[in-house]
Design a protein around this motif. Structure first.
Motif, PDB file in Angstrom:
ATOM      1  N   ALA A   1       0.833  -1.206   0.000  1.00 41.87           N
ATOM      2  CA  ALA A   1       0.000   0.000   0.000  1.00 41.87           C
ATOM      3  C   ALA A   1       0.867   1.255   0.000  1.00 41.87           C
ATOM      4  N   ALA A   2       1.949   1.245   0.792  1.00 44.25           N
ATOM      5  CA  ALA A   2       2.849   2.399   0.842  1.00 44.25           C
ATOM      6  C   ALA A   2       3.538   2.599  -0.504  1.00 44.25           C
ATOM      7  N   ALA A   3       4.031   1.507  -1.078  1.00 40.24           N
ATOM      8  CA  ALA A   3       4.704   1.598  -2.378  1.00 40.24           C
ATOM      9  C   ALA A   3       3.738   2.062  -3.465  1.00 40.24           C
ATOM     10  N   SER A   4       2.520   1.532  -3.466  1.00 40.03           N
ATOM     11  CA  SER A   4       1.515   1.953  -4.453  1.00 40.03           C
ATOM     12  C   SER A   4       1.178   3.422  -4.293  1.00 40.03           C
ATOM     13  N   GLY A   5       1.097   3.882  -3.039  1.00 36.72           N
ATOM     14  CA  GLY A   5       0.828   5.298  -2.787  1.00 36.72           C
ATOM     15  C   GLY A   5       1.934   6.194  -3.312  1.00 36.72           C
ATOM     16  N   ILE A   6       3.171   5.789  -3.075  1.00 36.00           N
ATOM     17  CA  ILE A   6       4.317   6.571  -3.568  1.00 36.00           C
ATOM     18  C   ILE A   6       4.318   6.602  -5.089  1.00 36.00           C
ATOM     19  N   LEU A   7       4.106   5.452  -5.704  1.00 28.42           N
ATOM     20  CA  LEU A   7       4.119   5.388  -7.164  1.00 28.42           C
ATOM     21  C   LEU A   7       2.939   6.111  -7.797  1.00 28.42           C
ATOM     22  N   SER A   8       1.789   6.094  -7.129  1.00 31.62           N
ATOM     23  CA  SER A   8       0.632   6.787  -7.712  1.00 31.62           C
ATOM     24  C   SER A   8       0.815   8.298  -7.684  1.00 31.62           C
ATOM     25  N   GLU A   9       1.665   8.783  -6.785  1.00 30.92           N
ATOM     26  CA  GLU A   9       1.951  10.220  -6.727  1.00 30.92           C
ATOM     27  C   GLU A   9       3.204  10.585  -7.509  1.00 30.92           C
ATOM     28  N   ALA A  10       3.884   9.594  -8.073  1.00 34.85           N
ATOM     29  CA  ALA A  10       5.120   9.839  -8.809  1.00 34.85           C
ATOM     30  C   ALA A  10       4.840  10.561 -10.124  1.00 34.85           C
ATOM     31  N   GLU A  11       5.870  11.211 -10.624  1.00 37.88           N
ATOM     32  CA  GLU A  11       5.763  11.902 -11.910  1.00 37.88           C
ATOM     33  C   GLU A  11       5.894  10.867 -13.020  1.00 37.88           C
ATOM     34  N   MET A  12       4.957  10.876 -13.946  1.00 33.06           N
ATOM     35  CA  MET A  12       4.978   9.956 -15.072  1.00 33.06           C
ATOM     36  C   MET A  12       5.064  10.774 -16.352  1.00 33.06           C
ATOM     37  N   THR A  13       6.114  10.520 -17.140  1.00 36.72           N
ATOM     38  CA  THR A  13       6.296  11.288 -18.365  1.00 36.72           C
ATOM     39  C   THR A  13       6.547  10.375 -19.554  1.00 36.72           C
ATOM     40  N   LEU A  14       6.086  10.814 -20.686  1.00 34.77           N
ATOM     41  CA  LEU A  14       6.330  10.144 -21.954  1.00 34.77           C
ATOM     42  C   LEU A  14       7.266  11.051 -22.744  1.00 34.77           C
ATOM     43  N   SER A  15       8.366  10.503 -23.244  1.00 34.41           N
ATOM     44  CA  SER A  15       9.305  11.312 -24.011  1.00 34.41           C
ATOM     45  C   SER A  15       9.740  10.556 -25.262  1.00 34.41           C
ATOM     46  N   GLU A  16      10.352  11.292 -26.163  1.00 41.21           N
ATOM     47  CA  GLU A  16      10.853  10.731 -27.423  1.00 41.21           C
ATOM     48  C   GLU A  16       9.760   9.988 -28.182  1.00 41.21           C
ATOM     49  N   GLY A  17       8.540  10.479 -28.075  1.00 40.31           N
ATOM     50  CA  GLY A  17       7.420   9.836 -28.757  1.00 40.31           C
ATOM     51  C   GLY A  17       7.498  10.027 -30.258  1.00 40.31           C
ATOM     52  N   GLN A  18       7.194   8.973 -30.965  1.00 41.54           N
ATOM     53  CA  GLN A  18       7.191   9.063 -32.418  1.00 41.54           C
ATOM     54  C   GLN A  18       6.196   8.081 -33.010  1.00 41.54           C
ATOM     55  N   HIS A  19       5.614   8.494 -34.111  1.00 35.67           N
ATOM     56  CA  HIS A  19       4.704   7.621 -34.844  1.00 35.67           C
ATOM     57  C   HIS A  19       5.559   6.833 -35.826  1.00 35.67           C
ATOM     58  N   LYS A  20       5.644   5.509 -35.620  1.00 34.73           N
ATOM     59  CA  LYS A  20       6.431   4.661 -36.522  1.00 34.73           C
ATOM     60  C   LYS A  20       5.706   4.479 -37.845  1.00 34.73           C
ATOM     61  N   LYS A  21       4.480   4.063 -37.769  1.00 30.42           N
ATOM     62  CA  LYS A  21       3.615   3.883 -38.930  1.00 30.42           C
ATOM     63  C   LYS A  21       2.256   4.423 -38.513  1.00 30.42           C
ATOM     64  N   LYS A  22       1.354   4.439 -39.446  1.00 32.83           N
ATOM     65  CA  LYS A  22       0.008   4.879 -39.120  1.00 32.83           C
ATOM     66  C   LYS A  22      -0.577   3.957 -38.051  1.00 32.83           C
ATOM     67  N   GLY A  23      -0.962   4.528 -36.931  1.00 35.32           N
ATOM     68  CA  GLY A  23      -1.589   3.762 -35.869  1.00 35.32           C
ATOM     69  C   GLY A  23      -0.633   3.102 -34.903  1.00 35.32           C
ATOM     70  N   ILE A  24       0.693   3.363 -35.023  1.00 35.05           N
ATOM     71  CA  ILE A  24       1.667   2.814 -34.071  1.00 35.05           C
ATOM     72  C   ILE A  24       2.483   3.971 -33.503  1.00 35.05           C
ATOM     73  N   PHE A  25       2.560   4.023 -32.182  1.00 33.58           N
ATOM     74  CA  PHE A  25       3.269   5.100 -31.490  1.00 33.58           C
ATOM     75  C   PHE A  25       4.220   4.476 -30.472  1.00 33.58           C
ATOM     76  N   THR A  26       5.477   4.905 -30.468  1.00 38.51           N
ATOM     77  CA  THR A  26       6.433   4.412 -29.473  1.00 38.51           C
ATOM     78  C   THR A  26       7.004   5.597 -28.701  1.00 38.51           C
ATOM     79  N   ALA A  27       7.363   5.328 -27.451  1.00 34.74           N
ATOM     80  CA  ALA A  27       7.924   6.385 -26.613  1.00 34.74           C
ATOM     81  C   ALA A  27       8.632   5.759 -25.424  1.00 34.74           C
ATOM     82  N   LEU A  28       9.388   6.588 -24.730  1.00 31.52           N
ATOM     83  CA  LEU A  28       9.971   6.192 -23.458  1.00 31.52           C
ATOM     84  C   LEU A  28       9.029   6.666 -22.367  1.00 31.52           C
ATOM     85  N   PHE A  29       8.712   5.783 -21.440  1.00 31.79           N
ATOM     86  CA  PHE A  29       7.839   6.121 -20.323  1.00 31.79           C
ATOM     87  C   PHE A  29       8.659   6.047 -19.049  1.00 31.79           C
ATOM     88  N   THR A  30       8.736   7.162 -18.334  1.00 32.71           N
ATOM     89  CA  THR A  30       9.557   7.233 -17.125  1.00 32.71           C
ATOM     90  C   THR A  30       8.676   7.561 -15.927  1.00 32.71           C
TER      91      THR A  30
END
Length: 149
Positions: free
Chosen positions: A89-118
């Motif tokens: 519960a403590a770990a889930s609480g910490i992670l739920s308040e953590a900063e979540m970012t998507l970076s280096e996102g790119q569309h590879k083909k139509k309908g496909i998207f890749t990115a780094l999730f931190t």
């Protein structure tokens, strides 16, 4: 009188054209039916952290990779819940308040998207994964999660 009638018909034609354009933009303008890629990934991880397996499953493509990922996460979560639910519960609480970012996102083909999730916790600890999403029926779904290179 003819000029008046022509002006009325012209105004009606312009109004009909405006309605037609508005309808086209609403129905064919590329609006997403659901959240974008970043919000999809955030919601997916939030569902996993809360133990909402159905909610997480709704955000996944039906691939074997994602079924395996969710199953492994669920086994870990349930084992942690049995052995030390307060720590989970403590770990889930910490992670739920953590900063979540998507970076280096790119569309590879139509309908496909890749990115780094931190995910970065308050103390500075972070974890990065490469996430691939696919668009099915106008909705982004998590298709694959692998270690970031």
């Amino acid at each position: 009188m003819k000029k008046f009638i022509l002006n009325i018909l012209l105004l009606i034609g312009i109004a009909c054209l405006g309605v037609l354009v508005a309808w086209f933009v609403k129905n064919c303008g590329g609006q997403e039916a659901g959240p974008g890629p970043e919000e999809t990934v955030r919601s997916f991880y939030s569902s996993l952290l809360q133990g909402d397996w159905e909610g997480a499953g709704d955000l996944c493509a039906g691939t074997d990779d994602m079924k395996s990922y969710c199953l492994n996460f669920r086994k870990f979560w349930e084992n942690a819940h049995k052995t030390d639910s307060s720590a989970l519960a403590a770990a889930s609480g910490i992670l739920s308040e953590a900063e979540m970012t998507l970076s280096e996102g790119q569309h590879k083909k139509k309908g496909i998207f890749t990115a780094l999730f931190t995910i970065t916790a308050e103390g500075g600890a972070s974890r990065t994964k490469r996430v691939e999403l696919i668009k099915e029926g106008g909705v982004w779904l998590v298709n694959r999660i692998v270690a970031a290179e």
